[in-house]
Design a protein around this motif. Structure first.
Motif, short mmCIF file in Angstrom:
data_model
loop_
_atom_site.label_atom_id
_atom_site.label_comp_id
_atom_site.label_asym_id
_atom_site.label_seq_id
_atom_site.Cartn_x
_atom_site.Cartn_y
_atom_site.Cartn_z
N VAL A 1 27.77 19.01 -15.65
CA VAL A 1 26.26 19.00 -15.77
C VAL A 1 25.72 20.39 -15.42
O VAL A 1 24.98 21.05 -15.91
CB VAL A 1 25.71 17.89 -15.04
N ILE A 2 26.41 20.68 -14.20
CA ILE A 2 25.62 21.84 -13.58
C ILE A 2 26.17 22.88 -14.17
O ILE A 2 27.31 23.37 -14.43
CB ILE A 2 26.36 21.79 -11.84
N PRO A 3 25.27 24.02 -14.67
CA PRO A 3 25.47 25.23 -15.29
C PRO A 3 26.11 26.44 -14.36
O PRO A 3 26.29 26.12 -13.33
CB PRO A 3 24.22 25.76 -15.79
N GLY A 4 26.71 27.25 -14.95
CA GLY A 4 27.16 28.47 -14.09
C GLY A 4 28.37 28.67 -13.76
O GLY A 4 28.99 29.56 -13.41
N LEU A 5 29.42 27.97 -14.43
CA LEU A 5 30.51 28.03 -14.00
C LEU A 5 31.52 29.28 -14.54
O LEU A 5 31.97 30.04 -13.98
CB LEU A 5 31.66 26.83 -14.38
N LEU B 1 29.98 32.09 -15.56
CA LEU B 1 29.34 33.32 -14.86
C LEU B 1 30.00 33.23 -13.34
O LEU B 1 30.40 34.54 -13.00
CB LEU B 1 27.90 33.26 -15.05
N TRP C 1 29.83 29.10 -5.59
CA TRP C 1 29.07 28.31 -6.24
C TRP C 1 30.11 27.65 -7.27
O TRP C 1 30.47 26.49 -7.60
CB TRP C 1 28.14 28.96 -7.38
N CYS C 2 31.25 28.42 -7.81
CA CYS C 2 32.25 28.06 -8.62
C CYS C 2 33.30 27.05 -7.84
O CYS C 2 33.71 26.33 -8.36
CB CYS C 2 32.96 28.99 -9.41
N PHE D 1 32.77 22.94 -8.66
CA PHE D 1 33.48 22.62 -9.87
C PHE D 1 35.04 22.48 -9.42
O PHE D 1 35.08 22.74 -8.56
CB PHE D 1 33.51 23.75 -10.79
N VAL E 1 19.07 19.43 -12.68
CA VAL E 1 19.46 19.49 -14.15
C VAL E 1 18.80 18.41 -14.94
O VAL E 1 18.24 18.76 -16.20
CB VAL E 1 20.94 19.43 -14.41
#
Lengths: 273, 295
Positions: free
Chosen positions: A4-8, A10, B96-97, B101, B188
């Motif tokens: 769901v979370i965006p931005g992977l 980038l 973040w990554c 993720f 989101v």
């Protein structure tokens, strides 16, 4: 985990690109330069008396520094976790001084302390101990810059240690030393070894703090990082590449060791030990 | 006689004496640790100031009048001004990554982020020389295009970027993993875009760790010696940062000036540590209020 979370793309793209340019490209260039030296020449460089002496001095002083920090670091972590006393907060803050203080400043300070007319150097000279310009000075500098490693890895584990096992052992009549050796020390051993390895690795590569106090005499008080630096200044790039790549190899071995210790620790926790 | 109040239901049973709680062990351990700490951690700090003020306030102040020293101060500030924001940006991207993720090679990426910590600054400097130096990987191409990186300010910035790359990321990653992603997922669902989530949800949640990482990164940039001394070439008034200037002054037998410059970097270090203590306290207060892991 989630989609769901965006931005992977980038964030991952930035991270990989940046690491490639800033970390991997130079390390790759170093390895390329070292491979270019050739095996025979590499052996000749590494078996030279000055190189061998530098590695011997570096390894032995780093071992001495690590030994000091194993004892002092463990005692410091113990005191910070187990006791309450006035000024404890300041003691805890002081532990991070070697990480925040530039190595050149640390080296400068140590050289002042251990100079012949320094606060420590004067009294020590009277009992016949010389620190400045000796391997002992190198070990001092290494010890200073790696103080936080053992403390900061052992501290959280010691904090999480449950009191009940200890108390049960005490109820059964075990002495303090026995409880420490059989119950507490095994529990903190992985963290302790991790901290010691990290400190040792840091000591192997230390430069700034050492050169102010070591005297930097070839064969006597010249460490590997300094020898690499000198080879660069002499434009002897093959020798610099060979020595630096070897030092890099040591760093990877230490990293591997730390990872093995952590795997071992996870497995122990996994089996409920 | 007043009855003793009943202990609350969840109170601990009366604590038995734990290992090392005896008065003698306690006294000896605390005493020894405080003594050794005074000798190895406090004395060096005091020595720097004692030496810097050895010939009085006037000599101390005069140390900063030298043009080379003033240049070194400027160059050090300039380097920090460029390096710290870049590594803050990198730290946020990496965290973040890695924290939000799962993907193949994630563990390898974590190891790579931390790698500069385990590498001697001298190795970093030498490695950069083999990329941008005259004999380096890109040396011929750079010479052809008349671009000067080695023994100039760009090399100082690059070496500093390498050495301090992990600082912010290392503070953020464990914290963002511990905090989880529920808030971001909720955002989101409410229709927020990635940048909005980062700005309004994620960064406020990790602001203390971010600040502390940036402060550490800054202290390290300003104090980096080994890597910079390889790539800077030590040209007076051109590529001398503060730590290099300290060494130069010391070799010139200008001890008071060397220690005076060292007091500047010592103050940066002390301010960083005080900031850490304040941030930890604010954070502890926040965790108490919200029950959420902070820094």
């Amino acid at each position: 985990m989630n989609r769901v979370i965006p931005g992977l793309p980038l964030s991952l793209g930035i991270t990989v690109l940046y690491l490639s340019l800033i970390v991997l490209l130079p390390l790759g260039a170093l390895v390329w330069q070292a491979l270019d030296v050739g095996w025979e020449r590499y052996l000749a460089i590494m078996s030279g008396a000055r190189t061998m002496a530098a590695f011997r001095i570096t390894l032995s002083t780093a071992a001495l520094a690590t030994l000091f920090n194993c004892i002092y670091g463990l005692a410091l972590a113990w005191v910070l976790v187990r006791y309450e006393f006035p000024g404890k907060r300041y003691l805890d803050a002081l532990v991070d001084v070697p990480f925040a203080l530039p190595t050149a400043v640390a080296g400068l300070a140590l050289s002042a302390l251990f100079a012949k007319n320094g606060w420590f150097g004067g009294p020590l000279a009277q009992i016949g101990i010389e620190v400045a310009y000796t391997p002992l000075g190198i070990a001092m500098a290494m010890a200073f810059t790696s103080i936080p490693f053992v403390v900061r890895t052992v501290q959280p584990v010691l904090e999480d240690l449950a009191a009940d096992v200890e108390e049960a052992a005490a109820t059964l009549g075990a002495s303090d030393l026995r409880i420490f050796a059989r119950i507490i020390f095994p529990a903190i051993l992985p963290a302790f070894l991790t901290g010691a390895s990290l400190g040792f690795a840091r000591s192997l590569g230390e430069f700034g703090a050492i050169i102010f106090i070591a005297g930097n005499l070839p064969l006597k008080t010249e460490v590997v990082s300094l020898l690499t630096f000198i080879r660069i200044e002499e434009y002897d790039y093959p020798a610099a590449a060979a020595i630096a790549a070897t030092l890099l190899g040591f760093a990877f071995v230490m990293l591997f060791l730390v990872n093995m210790i952590q795997l071992w620790q996870q497995r122990r926790i996994g089996t409920g030990d | 006689m007043a009855r003793e109040p009943l202990p609350p239901a969840n109170a601990h049973p009366p604590r038995r004496i734990r290992v090392g709680d005896g008065p003698l062990a306690r006294f000896l351990l605390i005493g020894t640790v405080l003594l050794v700490t005074a000798l190895v951690l406090v004395a060096p700090l005091l020595a720097i100031f004692a030496e810097a003020f050895r010939h009085g306030m006037g000599a101390y102040a005069a140390s900063f009048a030298a043009p080379d020293t003033q240049y070194a101060i400027g160059l050090t500030l300039f380097t920090a001004l460029i390096v710290v924001p870049i590594n803050v940006g990198f730290g946020i991207a990496a965290a973040w990554c890695i924290a939000k993720f799962r993907f193949t090679g994630r563990n390898l990426l974590v190891a790579l982020v931390e790698l500069p910590f385990s590498i001697s600054p001298i190795i970093a400097g030498v490695a950069y020389l083999f990329v941008y130096g005259a004999q380096g990987l890109l040396g011929p191409w750079l010479a052809e295009h008349d671009i000067k990186i080695m023994f100039a300010v760009p090399a100082i910035i690059l070496a500093s970027l390498f050495v301090t790359a992990p600082f912010v990321a290392r503070e953020l990653i464990p914290l963002m993993i511990a905090q989880g992603s529920e808030e971001e997922e909720a955002a989101v669902t409410l229709g927020a875009g990635g940048w909005r989530i980062l700005r309004l949800v994620t960064l406020p949640n990790v602001r203390f760790a971010l600040l502390y990482g940036a402060a550490l990164c800054n202290a390290r940039v300003m104090g980096e010696f080994g890597a910079v001394s390889v790539v800077a070439g030590n040209i007076r008034g051109q590529t001398n940062t503060l730590p290099l200037q300290i060494e130069l002054l010391y070799q010139d037998n200008n001890a008071v000036a060397a220690f005076a410059v060292a007091t500047l970097l010592t103050l940066v270090a002390l301010v960083t540590l005080v900031a850490k203590a304040i941030i930890e306290r604010l954070d502890a207060a926040r965790v108490k209020a919200q029950g959420k892991p902070g820094h």
